[in-house]
Write an enzyme that holds these catalytic residues in place. Sequence first.
Site, mmCIF file in Angstrom:
data_model
loop_
_atom_site.group_PDB
_atom_site.id
_atom_site.type_symbol
_atom_site.label_atom_id
_atom_site.label_comp_id
_atom_site.label_asym_id
_atom_site.label_seq_id
_atom_site.Cartn_x
_atom_site.Cartn_y
_atom_site.Cartn_z
ATOM 1 N N THR A 134 0.985 -1.230 0.049
ATOM 2 C CA THR A 134 -0.072 0.112 -0.055
ATOM 3 C C THR A 134 0.984 1.180 0.063
ATOM 4 O O THR A 134 1.987 1.195 0.444
ATOM 5 C CB THR A 134 -0.830 -0.100 1.321
ATOM 6 O OG1 THR A 134 -1.507 1.344 1.566
ATOM 7 C CG2 THR A 134 -0.097 -0.369 2.613
ATOM 8 N N TYR A 160 -1.739 -0.379 11.146
ATOM 9 C CA TYR A 160 -1.873 -1.217 9.451
ATOM 10 C C TYR A 160 -0.574 -0.786 8.833
ATOM 11 O O TYR A 160 -0.009 -1.991 8.161
ATOM 12 C CB TYR A 160 -3.122 -0.776 9.173
ATOM 13 C CG TYR A 160 -3.150 -0.951 7.657
ATOM 14 C CD1 TYR A 160 -3.278 -2.292 7.058
ATOM 15 C CD2 TYR A 160 -3.180 -0.116 6.741
ATOM 16 C CE1 TYR A 160 -3.368 -2.554 5.695
ATOM 17 C CE2 TYR A 160 -3.292 -0.279 5.308
ATOM 18 C CZ TYR A 160 -3.207 -1.615 4.943
ATOM 19 O OH TYR A 160 -3.437 -2.059 3.537
HETATM 20 P P1 NAD Z 1 -9.829 -7.065 2.291
HETATM 21 O O1 NAD Z 1 -9.960 -7.020 4.074
HETATM 22 O O2 NAD Z 1 -10.939 -6.971 1.925
HETATM 23 O O3 NAD Z 1 -9.600 -8.714 2.143
HETATM 24 C C1 NAD Z 1 -8.460 -9.419 2.848
HETATM 25 C C2 NAD Z 1 -8.542 -10.996 2.705
HETATM 26 O O4 NAD Z 1 -7.471 -11.409 3.404
HETATM 27 C C3 NAD Z 1 -10.049 -11.500 3.397
HETATM 28 O O5 NAD Z 1 -10.451 -12.374 2.354
HETATM 29 C C4 NAD Z 1 -9.508 -12.363 4.600
HETATM 30 O O6 NAD Z 1 -10.433 -13.333 4.936
HETATM 31 C C5 NAD Z 1 -8.153 -12.672 4.053
HETATM 32 N N1 NAD Z 1 -7.198 -13.046 5.212
HETATM 33 C C6 NAD Z 1 -6.989 -12.048 6.319
HETATM 34 N N2 NAD Z 1 -6.115 -12.570 7.202
HETATM 35 C C7 NAD Z 1 -5.772 -14.212 6.437
HETATM 36 C C8 NAD Z 1 -5.254 -15.077 6.829
HETATM 37 N N3 NAD Z 1 -4.270 -15.096 8.225
HETATM 38 N N4 NAD Z 1 -4.917 -16.178 6.236
HETATM 39 C C9 NAD Z 1 -5.478 -16.269 5.038
HETATM 40 N N5 NAD Z 1 -6.291 -15.120 4.524
HETATM 41 C C10 NAD Z 1 -6.542 -14.060 5.468
HETATM 42 O O7 NAD Z 1 -8.507 -6.442 2.009
HETATM 43 P P2 NAD Z 1 -8.243 -5.824 0.535
HETATM 44 O O8 NAD Z 1 -8.782 -4.377 0.864
HETATM 45 O O9 NAD Z 1 -8.729 -6.678 -0.542
HETATM 46 O O10 NAD Z 1 -6.618 -5.704 0.371
HETATM 47 C C11 NAD Z 1 -5.977 -6.515 -0.001
HETATM 48 C C12 NAD Z 1 -4.511 -6.463 -0.160
HETATM 49 O O11 NAD Z 1 -4.304 -5.400 -0.778
HETATM 50 C C13 NAD Z 1 -3.912 -5.839 1.393
HETATM 51 O O12 NAD Z 1 -2.846 -6.562 1.530
HETATM 52 C C14 NAD Z 1 -3.868 -4.507 1.566
HETATM 53 O O13 NAD Z 1 -3.010 -4.231 2.328
HETATM 54 C C15 NAD Z 1 -3.632 -4.103 0.194
HETATM 55 N N6 NAD Z 1 -3.981 -2.798 -0.355
HETATM 56 C C16 NAD Z 1 -5.344 -2.552 -0.214
HETATM 57 C C17 NAD Z 1 -5.966 -1.337 -0.639
HETATM 58 C C18 NAD Z 1 -7.164 -0.788 -0.598
HETATM 59 O O14 NAD Z 1 -7.537 0.138 -0.881
HETATM 60 N N7 NAD Z 1 -8.206 -1.600 -0.129
HETATM 61 C C19 NAD Z 1 -4.817 -0.591 -1.365
HETATM 62 C C20 NAD Z 1 -3.388 -0.740 -1.543
HETATM 63 C C21 NAD Z 1 -2.999 -2.041 -0.876
#
Ligand code: NAD
Length: 366
Positions: A134, A160
């Site tokens: 991120t 986070y």
């Molecule tokens: P989200 O919270 O919607 O999804 C996270 C997923 O990971 C869920 O399906 C959850 O069940 C799974 N998960 C959590 N802990 C786990 C574990 N210990 N083992 C296996 N699965 C597990 O998150 P998102 O918004 O889809 O983000 C996905 C990735 O992208 C993350 O790494 C986040 O840091 C990164 N990211 C997100 C954004 C954003 O705007 N949402 C922007 C940049 C980067």
Amino acid sequence: MSKLLVTGGAGFIGSNFVRYWRAAYPDDLVIVLDALTYAGNRANVADLEGSDKFLFVQGNILDQTLVEDLLRRYEIDTLVHFAAESHVDRSILGPDAFIETNIVGSHCLLKATRQVWLEEWTGKRTVRFHHVSTDEVYGTLGPEDPPFTETTPYAPNSPYAASKASSDHLVRAYMETYGLPVTISNCSNNYGPYHFPEKLIPLVITNILDDRPLPVYGDGLQIRDWLYVEDHCRGIDLILKSDRVGECFNIGGNNEWANIDIVRLICELMNEAMQDEIYREAFPKALSAQRGEAERLIAFVTDRPGHDRRYAIDATKTKMILGFMPKESFATGIRKTIQWYLANETWWRDVQTGEYRQWIATQYDI
Ligand code: NAD
Ligand code: TYD
């Protein structure tokens, strides 16, 4: 033909990614590994199930034995790591899960890939570990500061962001120390279908449909750089297909918005949508929007502690080297997103479980 292990593939971005990948590369094998935490939902990938090119495995990235087993059994050559605890507000109230999943869990994946890819396969196959990170690792910007580049020093401000920064460092260290072929992407705020409604954009859309208050933190002038989720997926695709092993790439939308302006825009679009008889009938509770007054629901609430003022991504490197350009404009992307929530009420009602309501109740006194 590739064989992908996608961690967190039942979450917001992960599920959009596997859907994107299926359409772009129908012959590839895609295995989702997801623990199905409150944010994970098997329904997010329901349309992909039943194919012999797709497998859903419910499991934790902390289970190194399981991960090694999947790598061996399915001869995985590409691991795309989305799994994380992802909500800043939750990290403020309870950082432990963020340390466990985002740092220790990422490290388990690194250990597993090192064991199978480097030790057992002796590095002979072409493999890739892609870590999805991120822009929050770079900290906060002042109004006149230039956007984050790949060389901006890390200065995470929330638990986070700190946990994601730690995992980025571990990924880099595994490349430098053991020669694990890695890439990292640092992306700005995503929006689009399947976004869990604790996050700003889906929260505002779904609260308008239930005529609930729209909580805006502090003065609402914090700025985020929004990217449609499919563009993020395409950016990761370009990185995976490139030979730039060991490099980091910023992905962003060049689309900075103050929170309050986003909330006002969504109010306007929802007022507009509610002039359609079909939606008036489908969402009888959306009374403010039906009257063309959704903005009356805006409620300024206590600010998030340590709230980063501004994020902005400079994606010049990704554009120059990989040809990345977002395809979706914000004007079209936000409309598509609203349409998706209007058409998928069952999805968001189902994820608004007891846990979700409890969480929301702890957050605001409105
Ligand atoms: P989200 O919270 O919607 O999804 C996270 C997923 O990971 C869920 O399906 C959850 O069940 C799974 N998960 C959590 N802990 C786990 C574990 N210990 N083992 C296996 N699965 C597990 O998150 P998102 O918004 O889809 O983000 C996905 C990735 O992208 C993350 O790494 C986040 O840091 C990164 N990211 C997100 C954004 C954003 O705007 N949402 C922007 C940049 C980067
Ligand atoms: P969020 O979607 O939680 O993403 P992030 O904190 O990772 O950027 O929040 C986006 C912005 O919206 C952030 O500045 C916090 C703000 N915000 C609100 O003002 N009210 C809300 O109810 C939420 C969830 C977020």
